[in-house]
Write a protein that holds these residues in place. Structure first.
Motif, PDB file in Angstrom:
ATOM      1  N   ASN A 150      40.243  19.579  27.290  1.00 36.48           N
ATOM      2  CA  ASN A 150      40.605  18.489  26.373  1.00 36.48           C
ATOM      3  C   ASN A 150      39.357  17.824  25.807  1.00 36.48           C
ATOM      4  N   LEU A 151      38.373  17.598  26.675  1.00 41.99           N
ATOM      5  CA  LEU A 151      37.114  16.985  26.222  1.00 41.99           C
ATOM      6  C   LEU A 151      36.418  17.874  25.204  1.00 41.99           C
ATOM      7  N   LEU A 152      36.342  19.176  25.501  1.00 45.72           N
ATOM      8  CA  LEU A 152      35.682  20.102  24.587  1.00 45.72           C
ATOM      9  C   LEU A 152      36.446  20.233  23.275  1.00 45.72           C
ATOM     10  N   ALA A 153      37.774  20.133  23.335  1.00 51.21           N
ATOM     11  CA  ALA A 153      38.586  20.188  22.118  1.00 51.21           C
ATOM     12  C   ALA A 153      38.235  19.029  21.189  1.00 51.21           C
ATOM     13  N   VAL A 154      38.117  17.835  21.761  1.00 54.56           N
ATOM     14  CA  VAL A 154      37.770  16.649  20.971  1.00 54.56           C
ATOM     15  C   VAL A 154      36.395  16.831  20.327  1.00 54.56           C
ATOM     16  N   LEU A 155      35.444  17.368  21.086  1.00 54.70           N
ATOM     17  CA  LEU A 155      34.090  17.560  20.558  1.00 54.70           C
ATOM     18  C   LEU A 155      34.084  18.573  19.418  1.00 54.70           C
ATOM     19  N   LYS A 156      34.859  19.662  19.558  1.00 56.47           N
ATOM     20  CA  LYS A 156      34.892  20.690  18.506  1.00 56.47           C
ATOM     21  C   LYS A 156      35.555  20.162  17.235  1.00 56.47           C
ATOM     22  N   ILE A 157      36.647  19.432  17.408  1.00 55.62           N
ATOM     23  CA  ILE A 157      37.312  18.846  16.238  1.00 55.62           C
ATOM     24  C   ILE A 157      36.388  17.841  15.568  1.00 55.62           C
ATOM     25  N   ALA A 158      35.678  17.059  16.381  1.00 53.94           N
ATOM     26  CA  ALA A 158      34.735  16.077  15.835  1.00 53.94           C
ATOM     27  C   ALA A 158      33.637  16.763  15.026  1.00 53.94           C
TER      28      ALA A 158
END
Length: 457
Positions: A150-158
């Motif tokens: 979930n954390l990595l997903a947020v970073l990639k979308i960002a």
């Protein structure tokens, strides 16, 4: 001996959507999209749109199968129920082998990215470090996997949103006038400059950008309400479609399509002329985050399928056993050994040969989607519209696979994929004779479970 089941935390639909984004957005988009642009030109937008539609139809089929009959082995179990044991065996091992080869390429790519900052460190050391980190994530269990992904997903979308914002600002001249925005295509020739022979091969890279539905299918069993699986997928694919197509459109506006290079990210190249400080370092970090995230997701899926194969007696049964807080340690151990072998191959083989292997592995994932669409029709009663979407999904995937034969970059991978399928087919025929002789080809109907759930021994 009976073990007390350890339950995984249930997921809300939006949590599955976020995990889906984490498992899907990877180097296949951040880097692979440049190859698609060089093939199709501005029509790459069409490639990604068609891929999104085709992938969603496959996901919807898998989601409805999961709603009707939740199974830990997901698509493998549905193929087995629809066509027989041979299909479950083939489907499972094709998927496991595909992900293994892709894992090797992911680790190689991660190592190459890391050498931008540490040029003197050997590639194999980085590959080993990322492998260990990935295994640690898996050993933390479902809770740790969810949090990290979930954390990595947020970073990639960002990162993608950051590119979109920077691109829009650049178009308004905030970073100076070092370059001129390329003109928008105004006819068919400028929109599809290389014709259908350029558009068709690019479609496979569109599918690479959306690959990962099998992993979401394996996670869907944890939904608090299984009926939310379709909604979770619709939101996930809508977001992916918007950010993928939006970012590619801006990249092509910032830089003429024929200026992109297949071995460089289109997003870095599009912003390079604007002399934005640290842009290469920022996106290099994004590539590492994206690659590591999809690597961990692939590792998770490989172990899950291996456990399912072992429980169905299509792999050694000891691989289904759980130890150390109900984690499938034997399956993790075997997968680790296989990954080490894949890393060694990636380091020893000439670049192009291993590239062909991994391209073939990506195509093999699409072959598995035929099993999903086929099982969908056999196991569920479909409406006319559902049959129409299923047929359209078949057609789009077939066009993508056939398109790989029209370009020198993808053609060798297609031929290698046929070789892999032939070998697995021969093994399946041999196993089928053994099952018939031993009378073990019986229907499989395992109880819904989890990679981290203990089974009765």
């Amino acid at each position: 001996m009976t073990a007390k089941a350890i339950k995984e935390k249930k997921l809300q639909w939006w949590q599955l959507s976020l995990l889906g984004l984490a498992c899907t957005i990877g180097t296949g988009f951040f880097l692979g999209s440049s190859i698609a642009i060089s093939m199709a030109g501005p029509a790459v937008i069409m490639s990604y749109a068609l891929a999104a539609i085709g992938t969603f139809f496959v996901y919807e089929a898998l989601a409805k199968l999961s709603i009707d009959d939740p199974q830990k082995g997901s698509f493998r179990i549905y193929a087995k129920k629809a066509y027989g044991r041979w299909a479950g065996f083939t489907c499972g091992w094709v998927y496991w082998l595909s992900e293994l080869l892709i894992m090797g390429s992911q680790l190689t790519a991660l190592s190459i990215f890391s050498r931008l900052w540490f040029p003197n460190v050997p590639l194999w050391i980085f590959a080993c470090v990322y492998s260990v980190l990935g295994i640690i994530v898996i050993l933390t269990g479902a809770k740790g996997f969810d949090r990290i992904e979930n954390l990595l997903a947020v970073l990639k979308i960002a990162a993608i949103v950051m590119f979109i914002i920077l691109a829009i600002i650049a178009l308004f001249g905030v970073f100076g006038q070092n370059t001129v925005a390329s003109p928008l295509p105004n006819n068919v020739e400028t929109f599809i400059p290389n014709g259908w022979k350029g558009l068709m091969p690019s479609l496979i890279f569109g599918f690479y950008g959306f690959a990962g539905i099998e992993i979401i299918g394996l996670l869907a069993i944890r939904l608090n309400n299984m009926k939310d699986a379709i909604k979770a997928g619709a939101v996930m694919f809508s977001l992916l479609g918007i950010i993928y197509i939006g970012s590619l459109f801006l990249a092509i506006v910032l830089l003429p399509w024929n200026k992109f290079h297949a071995d460089k990210s289109p997003f870095v190249m599009a912003l390079n002329n604007y002399e934005i400080p640290y842009i290469a370092d920022i996106f290099n970090g994004v590539f590492i985050i994206a690659g590591f995230s999809t690597m961990v997701a692939s590792l998770f899926a490989m172990i899950k399928i291996l456990v399912s194969l072992a429980e169905g007696r299509d792999a050694p049964q000891f691989l289904a056993k759980t130890v150390m807080k109900a984690t499938a340690l034997p399956a993790i151990g075997l997968t680790t050994l296989a990954i080490i072998a894949s890393i060694v191959l990636s380091m020893l083989m000439p670049g192009k040969i291993y590239e062909y292997f991994t391209t073939a592995a990506g195509l093999m994932l699409l072959y598995n989607w035929f099993f999903i669409l086929g099982s969908y029709n056999r196991l569920l009663k479909l409406s006319f519209f559902e049959k129409f979407k299923r047929a359209l999904g078949f057609i789009i995937i077939l066009v993508a696979i056939a398109g790989t034969t029209f370009h020198h970059i993808s053609r060798p991978g297609f031929l290698v994929s046929l070789l892999f399928i032939t070998v697995i087919g021969i093994v399946t025929l041999i196993m089928n004779q053994i099952w018939k002789r031993n009378k073990t080809d019986k229907p499989e109907n395992p109880e819904p479970g989890s990679l981290f759930t203990k089974t009765k021994q």
